[in-house]
Design a protein around this motif. Structure first.
Motif, PDB file in Angstrom:
ATOM      1  N   CYS A   4     -11.618  -7.175   0.447  1.00  0.00           N
ATOM      2  CA  CYS A   4     -10.310  -6.867   1.051  1.00  0.00           C
ATOM      3  C   CYS A   4      -9.290  -7.945   0.722  1.00  0.00           C
ATOM      4  N   MET A   5      -9.719  -9.208   0.824  1.00  0.00           N
ATOM      5  CA  MET A   5      -8.808 -10.314   0.504  1.00  0.00           C
ATOM      6  C   MET A   5      -8.439 -10.304  -0.979  1.00  0.00           C
ATOM      7  N   LEU A   6      -9.420 -10.014  -1.833  1.00  0.00           N
ATOM      8  CA  LEU A   6      -9.140  -9.931  -3.262  1.00  0.00           C
ATOM      9  C   LEU A   6      -8.179  -8.790  -3.562  1.00  0.00           C
ATOM     10  N   TYR A   7      -8.373  -7.647  -2.894  1.00  0.00           N
ATOM     11  CA  TYR A   7      -7.480  -6.515  -3.091  1.00  0.00           C
ATOM     12  C   TYR A   7      -6.060  -6.874  -2.646  1.00  0.00           C
ATOM     13  N   LEU A   8      -5.942  -7.512  -1.490  1.00  0.00           N
ATOM     14  CA  LEU A   8      -4.609  -7.901  -1.010  1.00  0.00           C
ATOM     15  C   LEU A   8      -3.944  -8.899  -1.946  1.00  0.00           C
ATOM     16  N   LEU A   9      -4.701  -9.865  -2.421  1.00  0.00           N
ATOM     17  CA  LEU A   9      -4.154 -10.858  -3.351  1.00  0.00           C
ATOM     18  C   LEU A   9      -3.687 -10.201  -4.648  1.00  0.00           C
ATOM     19  N   VAL A  10      -4.522  -9.317  -5.195  1.00  0.00           N
ATOM     20  CA  VAL A  10      -4.148  -8.618  -6.435  1.00  0.00           C
ATOM     21  C   VAL A  10      -2.948  -7.710  -6.186  1.00  0.00           C
ATOM     22  N   HIS A  11      -2.928  -7.061  -5.045  1.00  0.00           N
ATOM     23  CA  HIS A  11      -1.808  -6.171  -4.721  1.00  0.00           C
ATOM     24  C   HIS A  11      -0.506  -6.965  -4.620  1.00  0.00           C
ATOM     25  N   ILE A  12      -0.542  -8.095  -3.949  1.00  0.00           N
ATOM     26  CA  ILE A  12       0.674  -8.911  -3.802  1.00  0.00           C
ATOM     27  C   ILE A  12       1.136  -9.438  -5.148  1.00  0.00           C
ATOM     28  N   ILE A  13       0.214  -9.950  -5.933  1.00  0.00           N
ATOM     29  CA  ILE A  13       0.601 -10.568  -7.210  1.00  0.00           C
ATOM     30  C   ILE A  13       1.052  -9.517  -8.224  1.00  0.00           C
ATOM     31  N   PHE A  14       0.249  -8.478  -8.415  1.00  0.00           N
ATOM     32  CA  PHE A  14       0.533  -7.551  -9.501  1.00  0.00           C
ATOM     33  C   PHE A  14       1.461  -6.412  -9.113  1.00  0.00           C
ATOM     34  N   MET A  20       3.394  -3.513 -11.167  1.00  0.00           N
ATOM     35  CA  MET A  20       2.303  -2.683 -11.663  1.00  0.00           C
ATOM     36  C   MET A  20       2.101  -1.498 -10.704  1.00  0.00           C
ATOM     37  N   PRO A  21       1.787  -0.306 -11.226  1.00  0.00           N
ATOM     38  CA  PRO A  21       1.552   0.840 -10.332  1.00  0.00           C
ATOM     39  C   PRO A  21       0.344   0.596  -9.418  1.00  0.00           C
ATOM     40  N   VAL A  22       0.438   1.115  -8.198  1.00  0.00           N
ATOM     41  CA  VAL A  22      -0.597   0.882  -7.186  1.00  0.00           C
ATOM     42  C   VAL A  22      -1.940   1.498  -7.596  1.00  0.00           C
ATOM     43  N   HIS A  23      -1.927   2.609  -8.299  1.00  0.00           N
ATOM     44  CA  HIS A  23      -3.185   3.275  -8.654  1.00  0.00           C
ATOM     45  C   HIS A  23      -3.976   2.515  -9.713  1.00  0.00           C
ATOM     46  N   GLU A  24      -3.416   1.474 -10.304  1.00  0.00           N
ATOM     47  CA  GLU A  24      -4.150   0.684 -11.299  1.00  0.00           C
ATOM     48  C   GLU A  24      -4.888  -0.509 -10.687  1.00  0.00           C
ATOM     49  N   VAL A  25      -4.645  -0.813  -9.426  1.00  0.00           N
ATOM     50  CA  VAL A  25      -5.296  -1.959  -8.788  1.00  0.00           C
ATOM     51  C   VAL A  25      -6.815  -1.775  -8.696  1.00  0.00           C
ATOM     52  N   PRO A  26      -7.347  -0.613  -8.281  1.00  0.00           N
ATOM     53  CA  PRO A  26      -8.818  -0.467  -8.274  1.00  0.00           C
ATOM     54  C   PRO A  26      -9.443  -0.592  -9.665  1.00  0.00           C
ATOM     55  N   VAL A  27      -8.734  -0.146 -10.673  1.00  0.00           N
ATOM     56  CA  VAL A  27      -9.248  -0.295 -12.043  1.00  0.00           C
ATOM     57  C   VAL A  27      -9.303  -1.766 -12.422  1.00  0.00           C
ATOM     58  N   LEU A  28      -8.310  -2.518 -12.009  1.00  0.00           N
ATOM     59  CA  LEU A  28      -8.277  -3.954 -12.282  1.00  0.00           C
ATOM     60  C   LEU A  28      -9.437  -4.661 -11.575  1.00  0.00           C
ATOM     61  N   LEU A  29      -9.709  -4.289 -10.338  1.00  0.00           N
ATOM     62  CA  LEU A  29     -10.811  -4.900  -9.599  1.00  0.00           C
ATOM     63  C   LEU A  29     -12.167  -4.509 -10.185  1.00  0.00           C
ATOM     64  N   ALA A  30     -12.303  -3.266 -10.627  1.00  0.00           N
ATOM     65  CA  ALA A  30     -13.553  -2.842 -11.271  1.00  0.00           C
ATOM     66  C   ALA A  30     -13.773  -3.607 -12.574  1.00  0.00           C
ATOM     67  N   GLY A  31     -12.705  -3.811 -13.331  1.00  0.00           N
ATOM     68  CA  GLY A  31     -12.811  -4.605 -14.557  1.00  0.00           C
ATOM     69  C   GLY A  31     -13.206  -6.043 -14.278  1.00  0.00           C
ATOM     70  N   TYR A  32     -12.671  -6.595 -13.193  1.00  0.00           N
ATOM     71  CA  TYR A  32     -13.057  -7.949 -12.787  1.00  0.00           C
ATOM     72  C   TYR A  32     -14.548  -7.999 -12.438  1.00  0.00           C
ATOM     73  N   GLY A  33     -15.035  -6.980 -11.736  1.00  0.00           N
ATOM     74  CA  GLY A  33     -16.452  -6.937 -11.376  1.00  0.00           C
ATOM     75  C   GLY A  33     -17.356  -6.815 -12.585  1.00  0.00           C
ATOM     76  N   PHE A  34     -16.984  -5.957 -13.543  1.00  0.00           N
ATOM     77  CA  PHE A  34     -17.781  -5.834 -14.761  1.00  0.00           C
ATOM     78  C   PHE A  34     -17.754  -7.126 -15.564  1.00  0.00           C
TER      79      PHE A  34
END
Length: 99
Positions: A4-14, A20-34
């Motif tokens: 949740c904190m990572l999502y909020l941080l990425v959302h605020i920054i990007f 950046m469009p909001v629907h790309e944030v989960p893709v960014l987090l999945a890429g970070y995980g991979f």
């Protein structure tokens, strides 16, 4: 809580600052995980390869050339072997923690 904190941080920054469009944030987090899993895999592999190379080098120098017992402190390659064991253990366990 961490995701949740990572999502909020990425959302605020990007999203808020760079537009950046909001629907790309989960893709960014999945890429970070991979990417984290990929790095962890190579940390474990690298630690194991370094451990094995140091062990073989110490055995060849000490046992075969000088007729010294295993892990004899008179063999300088034993230091590299012990460092290799430490790197293998630390890199392997820290890779699991990182992932």
């Amino acid at each position: 809580l961490g995701i949740c904190m990572l999502y909020l941080l990425v959302h605020i920054i990007f999203v808020d600052f760079s537009g950046m469009p909001v629907h790309e944030v989960p893709v960014l987090l999945a890429g970070y995980g991979f990417g984290a899993s990929f790095v962890a895999l190579f940390m474990q592999l690298g630690g194991g390869i370094y451990t094995k190379a140091a062990d073989v080098g110490a055995d060849m120098c000490g046992k075969i050339d000088q007729n010294l017992p295993e892990d004899d402190p008179r063999n300088p390659a034993v230091i590299a072997d012990l460092v290799g064991d430490n790197v293998g253990d630390c890199a392997g366990s820290m890779a699991d923690v990182f992932e």
